[in-house]
Motif scaffolding. Sequence first.
Motif, mmCIF file in Angstrom:
data_model
loop_
_atom_site.group_PDB
_atom_site.id
_atom_site.type_symbol
_atom_site.label_atom_id
_atom_site.label_comp_id
_atom_site.label_asym_id
_atom_site.label_seq_id
_atom_site.Cartn_x
_atom_site.Cartn_y
_atom_site.Cartn_z
ATOM 1 N N ALA A 169 24.451 -76.749 19.750
ATOM 2 C CA ALA A 169 24.501 -77.587 20.954
ATOM 3 C C ALA A 169 24.670 -76.723 22.204
ATOM 4 N N THR A 170 23.560 -76.195 22.686
ATOM 5 C CA THR A 170 23.563 -75.471 23.958
ATOM 6 C C THR A 170 23.205 -76.461 25.059
ATOM 7 N N TYR A 171 23.334 -76.037 26.290
ATOM 8 C CA TYR A 171 22.963 -76.913 27.406
ATOM 9 C C TYR A 171 21.516 -77.366 27.241
ATOM 10 N N ALA A 172 20.633 -76.416 26.982
ATOM 11 C CA ALA A 172 19.199 -76.744 26.872
ATOM 12 C C ALA A 172 18.915 -77.681 25.702
ATOM 13 N N SER A 173 19.530 -77.423 24.547
ATOM 14 C CA SER A 173 19.245 -78.275 23.384
ATOM 15 C C SER A 173 19.817 -79.676 23.561
ATOM 16 N N VAL A 174 20.986 -79.778 24.168
ATOM 17 C CA VAL A 174 21.585 -81.094 24.416
ATOM 18 C C VAL A 174 20.757 -81.858 25.437
ATOM 19 N N GLU A 175 20.363 -81.179 26.495
ATOM 20 C CA GLU A 175 19.545 -81.837 27.525
ATOM 21 C C GLU A 175 18.228 -82.327 26.932
ATOM 22 N N ARG A 176 17.624 -81.497 26.111
ATOM 23 C CA ARG A 176 16.367 -81.871 25.460
ATOM 24 C C ARG A 176 16.570 -83.070 24.530
ATOM 25 N N ALA A 177 17.664 -83.074 23.776
ATOM 26 C CA ALA A 177 17.938 -84.167 22.844
ATOM 27 C C ALA A 177 18.253 -85.476 23.574
ATOM 28 N N MET A 178 18.886 -85.373 24.730
ATOM 29 C CA MET A 178 19.264 -86.587 25.457
ATOM 30 C C MET A 178 18.154 -87.129 26.345
ATOM 31 N N TYR A 179 17.435 -86.235 26.999
ATOM 32 C CA TYR A 179 16.470 -86.664 27.994
ATOM 33 C C TYR A 179 15.031 -86.323 27.644
#
Length: 190
Positions: A169-179
């Motif tokens: 759960a990096t910033y990029a992976s979380v952002e990609r998963a959410m948005y």
Amino acid sequence: MFERFTGDARAVVTGAVARAERGDAPAVTDEHLLLSLLDLPGGRTWLALRSLGVLGRREALESALVDARRRGGMTKADEEALAGIGIDVGRIVASVEAVHGEGALAQDRPDRRRRDGHRPFTAGAKGVLEGSLRIALGRRDRTIGAEHILLALTARPGAVAEVLADHGATYASVERAMYGTQNDGSPQVG
């Protein structure tokens, strides 16, 4: 700022306070925010954490947080940097624990609760909440949701962000998963 929080973001904050109280911690930390966030059922953050496999590895994540606490909150990067100059953090932790007991470096400072009984937020926890505001503003969102708190937890340097990154759960992976994101990095409309 709290008036801009959505119901789920408020639930994360109040859940973090409750966790600190149950653990008799003198203050609410960014770790309490994360654990409270992991307890929040449904919603965008839960779906993102589930899709990244974080919820399925919760026990390992909590164990990694305990290990970081045993090192006094030091990240693995800090430990490696010190090893580069000949300092063995593992040996220091073992020596301190041999004299003062297991978890001695994880012990919180003496209780500094205010007289009204409320637990203060650590600088790290305050930084996460301030970061969630900046992230919401950067995304042009009118409110601060649990998703902004999760993104802020991944963005703030320290043991919590490192543990999250180690669990995918990096910033990029979380952002990609959410948005979801397009190739140019902007959020997908849909």
